[in-house]
Every structure is written in C-alpha cells, then in structure tokens.
Enzyme design. Structure first.
Site, PDB file in Angstrom:
ATOM      1  N   ASP A  38      -2.969   2.116  -4.854  1.00 25.87           N
ATOM      2  CA  ASP A  38      -4.136   1.456  -4.255  1.00 25.87           C
ATOM      3  C   ASP A  38      -3.873  -0.040  -4.075  1.00 25.87           C
ATOM      4  OD1 ASP A  38      -6.647   1.243  -3.218  1.00 25.87           O
ATOM      5  OD2 ASP A  38      -7.699   1.318  -5.136  1.00 25.87           O
ATOM      6  N   ASN A  86      -9.994   9.769   3.645  1.00 27.31           N
ATOM      7  CA  ASN A  86      -9.326   8.687   4.385  1.00 27.31           C
ATOM      8  C   ASN A  86      -9.395   8.834   5.908  1.00 27.31           C
ATOM      9  OD1 ASN A  86      -6.700   8.122   1.902  1.00 27.31           O
ATOM     10  ND2 ASN A  86      -8.621   7.014   2.231  1.00 27.31           N
TER      11      ASN A  86
HETATM   12  C1  FPP Z   1      -4.360   2.649  -0.640  1.00 22.95           C
HETATM   13  O1  FPP Z   1      -4.498   1.302  -0.289  1.00 22.95           O
HETATM   14  C2  FPP Z   1      -3.223   3.259   0.029  1.00 22.95           C
HETATM   15  C3  FPP Z   1      -3.292   4.280   0.946  1.00 22.95           C
HETATM   16  C4  FPP Z   1      -4.540   4.924   1.335  1.00 22.95           C
HETATM   17  C5  FPP Z   1      -2.089   4.790   1.605  1.00 22.95           C
HETATM   18  C6  FPP Z   1      -0.888   4.997   0.749  1.00 22.95           C
HETATM   19  C7  FPP Z   1       0.259   4.976   1.612  1.00 22.95           C
HETATM   20  C8  FPP Z   1       1.419   4.365   1.357  1.00 22.95           C
HETATM   21  C9  FPP Z   1       1.779   3.702   0.096  1.00 22.95           C
HETATM   22  C10 FPP Z   1       2.383   4.344   2.465  1.00 22.95           C
HETATM   23  C11 FPP Z   1       3.600   5.145   2.278  1.00 22.95           C
HETATM   24  C12 FPP Z   1       3.411   6.523   1.930  1.00 22.95           C
HETATM   25  C13 FPP Z   1       4.280   7.489   2.255  1.00 22.95           C
HETATM   26  C14 FPP Z   1       4.085   8.825   1.703  1.00 22.95           C
HETATM   27  C15 FPP Z   1       5.424   7.279   3.141  1.00 22.95           C
HETATM   28  P1  FPP Z   1      -5.824   0.854   0.443  1.00 22.95           P
HETATM   29  O2  FPP Z   1      -5.572   0.846   1.910  1.00 22.95           O
HETATM   30  O3  FPP Z   1      -6.962   1.710  -0.011  1.00 22.95           O
HETATM   31  O4  FPP Z   1      -5.974  -0.613  -0.071  1.00 22.95           O
HETATM   32  P2  FPP Z   1      -7.348  -1.401  -0.330  1.00 22.95           P
HETATM   33  O5  FPP Z   1      -8.051  -0.689  -1.426  1.00 22.95           O
HETATM   34  O6  FPP Z   1      -6.881  -2.760  -0.727  1.00 22.95           O
HETATM   35  O7  FPP Z   1      -8.089  -1.401   0.967  1.00 22.95           O
END
Ligand code: FPP
Length: 261
Positions: A38, A86
């Site tokens: 996250d 998501n």
């Molecule tokens: C959460 O951060 C992250 C995600 C929803 C996506 C996770 C994806 C990756 C780490 C990219 C690579 C993955 C693969 C499998 C190649 P957020 O966007 O919720 O962050 P925030 O809470 O700060 O908005």
C-alpha cells in the site's frame, strides 16, 4: 525450504545500523509471508508525480521482496496487487495496472526461472482483460514445474467473494451427492478457496501505516501475526522485510492456547 547460505550472506552484507541478518533466527523464518502493498499513490503524489508512477516504482519493491523471500528461504510469498474493489479507480489507472501486470510478468519470467519460483494466482483472473489473462496463463504454464518458492499474486481478489465461491462449491457438491452436509468442516471449505494448497500466512506485512485488512484473506489470516509499517510500498526494502521478520520472531504465538517456549 531451500536456502543458499552463501547467497543469503552476500545479499544482506551491506547492513544499516539498526538491523542485520544476525538479528533474525534463520530456523524460525515464517513459511508463508503475505504483503498488502500500500502507498504507491501517496509515494507518487509526495514527489509531484502522477499516481501510476507509484505503481511503476512499486514493481521494483516487489521484485526485491521476491528475491528477499527466496534468499531467506520463505516457502510462500503472497501479495495483494489488485482487489475486486480496485475497479472503482479511474479508468486510466486500472488500464495502467492491467498493462503493468502483463508487462512485468513477461519481463520477470527469467527471474522466476533462475530462482525456481512457481507462480500462482489468487482471485478471479478469468474476468481480466484478455491480454493480461493470456500472459498470466503463460506464466502459470512456464513455472508449473518449479519447486522452489511459490509466489502467489492476488489479482481481482476479494476475500468475501472467495468465501461465497467456496460456499457455492460446497453446495454444488452436496447437491450432486458427492458430499454429505456433515462432511462440511474447515478443511472442506479451505480446499475450495484459491489458497487450497497453501499453508496460512504466518506473517502479514502492510505498508503505509493503514490498520485495515481491506477484504484480504479474511479466513486465512485467523492466526497470522500482523506487522504494519509507515514505509510506503515503493520505499520498502529488504531491510524493512528483515525488520518485519525480526518483529515476527519476537512475538509469542499462542493460537488461542498458552505461550510455548
Ligand atoms: C496500493 O497503493 C497498490 C496497488 C493497488 C497496486 C499494487 C501494484 C503494484 C505494486 C504494481 C506491481 C504489481 C505487479 C504484480 C507487477 P495505492 O494506490 O492504494 O496507494 P495509496 O493508498 O497511497 O493511494
């Protein structure tokens, strides 16, 4: 569990002041580590970048987490990459993530090959865009014979949907006369979840300081130790991983009983 001691020591050689390999007991490394990655969006915004840039940076942290798990001798690493909720994100962000999953998987296949890592998916991947689904299937096929660590990617995953799916599978087996209602027990449901052939996580790491499960592995995390760090996912390093393992090893796990020494 497989571990190359020489590679392990070299990997953790440049230790910072507060943590080193000596701080963990290699005999008590968790068998299954799970991570809620996250903070990508906040990481990007804090640098004046667009949110998707945070996901791109997050790929590097994920690669490092896979390598760290292999070096430590973790048997299963599972990560929450995309939840059923998501899809509500802006369309461009969803498209970028789907593209990133496919692109990254193709790019990282040599790493899985080199490290003997078997890929697995948790979630409804059949509903993903065709290109992403096809690449996922290719990844499954190419790594099916590897017997080192299992890397489970939760994509289009939601724990409640998984439990409903499991309950439906049980009902279908009962209706078909293959299962008696009295035979429904915890094992019977566990076998019908995406995690069927995996042990439950022993350690759950969540980055960016949020204290929520966000519909992730609700059944499987019943006795799991939680470790929450304020570090945002793109900043998460092998040392943060080691700090989490150290914290895990410092806890007395009781499973509802009394502390065992
Ligand atoms: C959460 O951060 C992250 C995600 C929803 C996506 C996770 C994806 C990756 C780490 C990219 C690579 C993955 C693969 C499998 C190649 P957020 O966007 O919720 O962050 P925030 O809470 O700060 O908005």
């Amino acid at each position: 569990m497989q571990r190359d001691e020489q590679k392990l020591r070299a990997y953790f050689a440049d230790a910072p002041e507060d943590i080193s390999l000596e701080d963990v007991d290699l005999e008590r490394i968790p068998r299954h580590v799970s991570i809620i990655m996250d903070g990508n969006g906040r990481w990007a915004q804090s640098r004046g970048l667009a949110r998707p840039q945070g996901h791109v940076a997050g790929v590097d942290s994920l690669r490092e987490a896979v390598t760290t798990s292999v070096r430590l001798g973790v048997d299963y690493l599972s990560v929450y990459a995309f939840s059923t909720e998501n899809w509500r994100r802006p369309r461009e962000e969803v498209n970028l993530l789907m593209h990133l999953f496919a692109k990254t998987l193709i790019k990282e296949l040599p790493l899985f090959d080199q490290e003997n890592v078997r890929l697995k998916f948790l979630g409804d991947i059949e509903s993903l865009p065709k290109k992403t689904y096809d690449v996922f299937m290719q990844g499954l096929e190419q790594t099916a014979g590897y017997d080192g660590m299992t890397f489970a990617l939760a994509v289009n995953y939601g724990s409640r949907a998984e439990l409903v799916r499991g309950a439906r599978a049980l009902a279908q087996d009962v209706a078909a006369g293959k299962l008696a209602p009295e035979q429904i027990d915890e094992a019977a449901l566990s076998q019908r979840l995406y995690t069927a052939d995996m042990p439950d996580p022993e350690l759950l790491i969540r980055t960016s300081g949020e204290l929520r499960l966000s519909n992730y592995l609700l059944w499987q995390l019943a006795y799991t130790e939680f470790y929450v760090t304020d570090v945002l996912w793109p900043d998460f390093t092998k040392w943060d991983y080691l700090r989490a393992v150290r914290a895990f090893e410092g806890r007395g796990r009781r499973f509802g009983g009394v502390v065992q020494s």
